[in-house]
Motif scaffolding. Structure first.
Motif, PDB file in Angstrom:
ATOM      1  N   SER A  71     -36.360  20.289  41.728  1.00 19.98           N
ATOM      2  CA  SER A  71     -35.698  18.962  41.564  1.00 19.98           C
ATOM      3  C   SER A  71     -35.675  18.220  42.937  1.00 19.98           C
ATOM      4  CB  SER A  71     -34.387  19.301  41.373  1.00 19.98           C
ATOM      5  OG  SER A  71     -33.568  19.839  42.319  1.00 19.98           O
ATOM      6  N   MET A  72     -35.728  18.894  44.414  1.00 20.15           N
ATOM      7  CA  MET A  72     -35.815  18.173  45.552  1.00 20.15           C
ATOM      8  C   MET A  72     -37.107  17.511  45.788  1.00 20.15           C
ATOM      9  SD  MET A  72     -33.801  20.495  48.119  1.00 20.15           S
ATOM     10  CE  MET A  72     -34.121  19.372  49.455  1.00 20.15           C
ATOM     11  N   PHE A  73     -38.144  17.927  45.177  1.00 18.78           N
ATOM     12  CA  PHE A  73     -39.694  17.467  45.344  1.00 18.78           C
ATOM     13  C   PHE A  73     -39.705  16.471  44.209  1.00 18.78           C
ATOM     14  CE2 PHE A  73     -43.954  17.493  43.441  1.00 18.78           C
ATOM     15  CZ  PHE A  73     -44.762  17.135  44.517  1.00 18.78           C
ATOM     16  N   THR A  74     -39.373  16.457  43.094  1.00 19.15           N
ATOM     17  CA  THR A  74     -39.581  15.469  42.158  1.00 19.15           C
ATOM     18  C   THR A  74     -38.528  14.091  42.309  1.00 19.15           C
ATOM     19  OG1 THR A  74     -38.166  16.460  40.532  1.00 19.15           O
ATOM     20  CG2 THR A  74     -40.203  16.578  40.360  1.00 19.15           C
ATOM     21  N   ALA A  75     -37.202  14.453  43.036  1.00 15.92           N
ATOM     22  CA  ALA A  75     -36.200  13.458  43.293  1.00 15.92           C
ATOM     23  C   ALA A  75     -36.560  12.831  44.213  1.00 15.92           C
ATOM     24  CB  ALA A  75     -34.903  13.971  43.304  1.00 15.92           C
ATOM     25  N   ILE A  76     -37.151  13.396  45.449  1.00 10.34           N
ATOM     26  CA  ILE A  76     -37.226  12.708  46.852  1.00 10.34           C
ATOM     27  C   ILE A  76     -38.644  12.414  46.908  1.00 10.34           C
ATOM     28  CG2 ILE A  76     -37.178  13.097  49.387  1.00 10.34           C
ATOM     29  CD1 ILE A  76     -34.842  14.868  48.886  1.00 10.34           C
ATOM     30  N   VAL A  77     -39.607  13.268  46.670  1.00 11.76           N
ATOM     31  CA  VAL A  77     -41.092  12.846  47.019  1.00 11.76           C
ATOM     32  C   VAL A  77     -41.690  12.076  45.981  1.00 11.76           C
ATOM     33  CG1 VAL A  77     -43.292  13.718  47.561  1.00 11.76           C
ATOM     34  CG2 VAL A  77     -41.365  14.881  48.623  1.00 11.76           C
ATOM     35  N   GLY A  78     -41.483  12.672  44.709  1.00 10.87           N
ATOM     36  CA  GLY A  78     -42.246  12.177  43.568  1.00 10.87           C
ATOM     37  C   GLY A  78     -41.650  10.803  43.130  1.00 10.87           C
ATOM     38  N   SER A  79     -40.388  10.691  42.972  1.00 13.10           N
ATOM     39  CA  SER A  79     -39.665   9.047  42.578  1.00 13.10           C
ATOM     40  C   SER A  79     -39.920   8.238  43.503  1.00 13.10           C
ATOM     41  CB  SER A  79     -38.196   9.479  42.331  1.00 13.10           C
ATOM     42  OG  SER A  79     -37.682   9.668  43.652  1.00 13.10           O
ATOM     43  N   ARG A  80     -40.080   8.438  44.979  1.00 11.96           N
ATOM     44  CA  ARG A  80     -40.343   7.384  45.975  1.00 11.96           C
ATOM     45  C   ARG A  80     -41.703   7.194  45.747  1.00 11.96           C
ATOM     46  NH1 ARG A  80     -38.292   6.829  52.207  1.00 11.96           N
ATOM     47  NH2 ARG A  80     -39.018   4.787  52.184  1.00 11.96           N
ATOM     48  N   ALA A  81     -42.409   7.781  45.248  1.00 16.00           N
ATOM     49  CA  ALA A  81     -43.965   7.633  45.360  1.00 16.00           C
ATOM     50  C   ALA A  81     -44.070   6.699  44.199  1.00 16.00           C
ATOM     51  CB  ALA A  81     -44.924   9.048  45.096  1.00 16.00           C
ATOM     52  N   LEU A  82     -43.242   6.860  42.925  1.00 18.85           N
ATOM     53  CA  LEU A  82     -43.407   6.084  41.832  1.00 18.85           C
ATOM     54  C   LEU A  82     -42.785   4.586  42.118  1.00 18.85           C
ATOM     55  CD1 LEU A  82     -42.675   8.401  38.904  1.00 18.85           C
ATOM     56  CD2 LEU A  82     -45.090   7.303  39.526  1.00 18.85           C
ATOM     57  N   VAL A  83     -41.764   4.754  42.841  1.00 19.12           N
ATOM     58  CA  VAL A  83     -40.967   3.512  43.338  1.00 19.12           C
ATOM     59  C   VAL A  83     -42.013   2.680  44.115  1.00 19.12           C
ATOM     60  CG1 VAL A  83     -39.225   2.443  44.414  1.00 19.12           C
ATOM     61  CG2 VAL A  83     -38.852   4.311  43.105  1.00 19.12           C
ATOM     62  N   ASN A  84     -42.539   3.284  45.121  1.00 18.24           N
ATOM     63  CA  ASN A  84     -43.480   2.438  45.963  1.00 18.24           C
ATOM     64  C   ASN A  84     -44.752   2.128  45.254  1.00 18.24           C
ATOM     65  OD1 ASN A  84     -41.898   3.287  47.892  1.00 18.24           O
ATOM     66  ND2 ASN A  84     -43.077   4.851  49.121  1.00 18.24           N
ATOM     67  N   LEU A  85     -45.359   2.900  44.037  1.00 14.96           N
ATOM     68  CA  LEU A  85     -46.179   2.468  43.403  1.00 14.96           C
ATOM     69  C   LEU A  85     -45.972   1.186  42.879  1.00 14.96           C
ATOM     70  CD1 LEU A  85     -49.237   3.227  42.791  1.00 14.96           C
ATOM     71  CD2 LEU A  85     -48.336   4.232  40.688  1.00 14.96           C
ATOM     72  N   ILE A  86     -44.821   0.768  42.561  1.00 11.08           N
ATOM     73  CA  ILE A  86     -44.457  -0.301  41.459  1.00 11.08           C
ATOM     74  C   ILE A  86     -43.917  -1.404  42.438  1.00 11.08           C
ATOM     75  CG2 ILE A  86     -42.568  -1.118  39.840  1.00 11.08           C
ATOM     76  CD1 ILE A  86     -42.425   1.720  38.604  1.00 11.08           C
ATOM     77  N   TYR A  87     -43.239  -1.235  43.322  1.00 10.16           N
ATOM     78  CA  TYR A  87     -42.684  -2.280  44.419  1.00 10.16           C
ATOM     79  C   TYR A  87     -43.217  -2.415  45.875  1.00 10.16           C
ATOM     80  CZ  TYR A  87     -38.826  -2.424  40.644  1.00 10.16           C
ATOM     81  OH  TYR A  87     -38.353  -2.644  39.668  1.00 10.16           O
TER      82      TYR A  87
END
Length: 621
Positions: free
Chosen positions: A595-611
């Protein structure tokens, strides 16, 4: 530039997620209900003739099956069934068709494709509460272990006094609580006391004077009593673990409970009587001197050789040592005759006992008696008019070898007279597994049926699905685009969690499913902290890009502290807990990491990909 994720990090995340999907994939393939057949001994092979008898019996009983196959080196066979409800019936039919000498056990046959298995991808194992099985609570008769040790002391004291030519009468009382010695003079009593004190310092001596002469009473010290009891329970625990491991049961549980009880849980085993028989199936050795022709019938026993063509032989009733004194055993071959043999290493006490007896009996023959608990099957009609199988246990005692003692034996020696290498390997394995140091009684037994296990799985999956659905709906409605990102991360988190449990061969239990549900909430909790911080920064008139960066950076410390604290609790639960508690702790620990990997690393990568990397006027949050 703010909120730009380098390409290498995207590739690394993609690789980790891809590996997760690959190793989680085997859990999509439901295993087939099956029946596994093996011989009671390693020398019993499963051939085409035996398999034909099995398939014919299943056809006559109207049981649908497929995929029958003989395993490697014909040691076992596996028959897959169309319906899980047919497992118990098929087991009974096969057992009757083959008769005694075979073990028929329930199993779940993997359906994972070879291309996945070749890379080590296997599904998670299911615990007792999910796959069904049996639970036993056994009580070790420690009093029997004490009585057995008192018999050993009684024999030893008599031998010591005889060797020292100290005349007296030594006997064990009827309850086995103490040993009494009677002597004609005080001098003889003192000599006996001094000798026995040097040989057996753990015995407590008490002088008794009376009309019947000068007496000594020996009892076991309290410290030694506790040591004997702990040894009996520990030896039985080791023996049960070794014997259960031979069954190939997925994640069996064998552990001590209290002072003299042992818990045994066998997932996937549904026949309680069969499981009892397997737990009671132990083998042991006794080393006895060949009886002299002049000996009376009260001091000797007649036994048959394992090779019945050799007839019988008479051995002394007194046992030199038993298999309990075997520290290690390994199968091998006699360098001169190339015949199979077992090389045995005794513990220090066993070695001294063997040396003491054999040095005084050169040119006499020493017999090796193999003792194995077996059972006969008898079919009876019960009150309901149904035919049931009744197992009748018995001990089979056969002579393996009877060889002349050429010189005093010590800690290491070998035994021969075995029929084939498989028999030698099995004997070595049984000796390493050990003998039961004391009898055990079944004080509690419970059966968890496969239907109940399937119901637990359905309810567990339903709880996870409901949790995921409710969390996903809330996140999307409240956080919109960021909520969708959180849901994607949550789905990836579940895949990674399943993959890690599969790679570690962890066992999934009902409390483990509870850990999965808790992981869902904890994974979203990290996203909520981040998104709440981004909203707060936006309300403080910060630009969207700065708000995203500040939200992730400033929420990181709080997320790390909270997860590390929970991880510490999970580690403590695993260290001090047992059974289901450990299953919950394992699932929770792995869930925190993913959960730490997906919430911190994974979700930020997706946010950066979009915005990230562009001008943004407003965030959909």
């Amino acid at each position: 530039m703010l909120n730009k994720t380098p390409v290498w990090k995207y590739l690394l995340i993609a690789f980790i997620v891809s590996v997760g999907f690959f190793y989680a994939a085997p859990n999509l393939y439901t295993p087939d209900p099956a029946v596994q057949i093996s011989g009671e001994s390693s020398a019993t092979l499963i051939d085409d003739k035996a398999l034909s008898r099995v398939t014919e019996a299943l056809q006559e009983a109207g049981i649908e099956y497929f995929g029958e196959e003989i395993g490697d080196k014909a040691k076992n066979a596996l028959i897959r069934l169309q319906h899980r409800d047919d497992q118990l019936h098929a087991q009974s039919v096969i057992q009757r068709a083959l008769g005694d000498g075979y073990i028929v056990a329930l199993n779940l046959a993997s359906t994972t494709p070879d291309w996945l298995s070749s890379w080590g991808a296997e599904p998670m194992k299911l615990g007792l509460d999910l796959s069904g099985g049996v639970h036993f609570l056994l009580e070790v008769d420690t009093q029997a272990a004490l009585a057995k040790r008192m018999e050993f002391y009684n024999t030893g004291i008599k031998r010591q006094l005889r060797e020292e030519k100290i005349r007296g009468f030594v006997s064990l009382d009827e309850q086995g609580g103490f040993i009494r010695g009677k002597f004609k003079t005080e001098e003889l009593r003192q000599q006996a006391s001094k000798k026995i004190r040097s040989e057996y310092p753990e015995l407590v001596r008490e002088d008794i004077s009376g009309d019947s002469g000068y007496q000594l009473r020996w009892t076991i010290s309290e410290a030694k009593i506790k040591e004997i009891e702990d040894y009996a329970v520990g030896q039985n625990l080791t023996t049960l673990r070794n014997r259960v491991n031979e069954l190939g049961v997925s994640e069996p549980l064998v552990q001590r409970q209290g002072r003299n009880r042992i818990v045994v849980e066998l997932p996937g085993v549904q026949d309680t009587a069969e499981a009892k028989r397997i737990l009671g199936k132990t083998a042991n050795l006794e080393f006895r001197l060949e009886a002299k022709l002049s000996a009376s019938s009260a001091t000797r026993e007649e036994f048959q050789y394992r090779d019945e063509r050799r007839g019988t032989a008479w051995l002394e009733r007194n046992v030199v040592i038993t298999g309990e004194r075997v520290a290690n055993a390994a199968a091998g071959f006699d360098p001169q005759t190339s015949q199979p043999e077992v090389n045995i290493t005794l513990d220090s006490e066993g070695g001294s006992m063997m040396h003491r007896v054999t040095r005084n009996n050169i040119k006499r023959r020493l017999g090796v008696l193999f003792i194995e608990r077996k059972s006969r099957t008898r079919y009876e009609i019960n009150e309901a008019g149904e035919e049931v199988a009744v197992r009748i246990p018995y001990d089979e005692k056969r002579i393996i070898s009877l060889a002349t003692i050429q010189s005093a034996l010590g800690v290491r020696f070998r035994i021969t007279g075995l029929d084939n290498p498989a028999e030698a390997a099995e004997l070595a394995l049984l000796l390493r597994a050990g003998a039961l140091a004391a009898p055990m009684d079944f004080v509690e037994e419970r059966t968890v049926g496969p239907s109940l296990g399937a119901e637990n799985i359905q309810l567990g999956l339903m709880s996870v699905q409901i949790g995921l659905t409710l969390v996903a709906a809330f996140m999307i409605l409240y956080y919109r685009v960021f909520g969708v990102i959180a849901v994607v991360g949550l789905a990836v988190n579940m895949v990674l969690l399943v993959a890690m449990m599969s790679l570690m061969s962890a066992t999934l239990t009902l409390p483990g499913i509870a850990g999965v549900v808790l992981t869902v909430g904890m994974a979203v909790d990290a996203n909520v902290l981040i998104f709440a911080r981004i909203k707060e920064e936006l309300n403080n008139r910060m630009s969207p890009q700065q708000a995203i960066n500040s939200g992730y950076e400033r929420a990181f410390v709080a997320i790390m502290d909270a997860n590390l604290t929970t991880l510490l609790v999970a580690v403590i639960l695993y260290a001090v807990g047992t059974g289901p508690v450990r299953g919950f702790a394992v699932t929770l620990s792995l869930g925190i990491i993913t959960s730490m990997f997906t919430a911190i690393v994974g979700s930020r990568a997706l946010v950066n990909l979009i915005y990230g990397g562009r001008k943004v006027g407003k965030l959909s949050i």
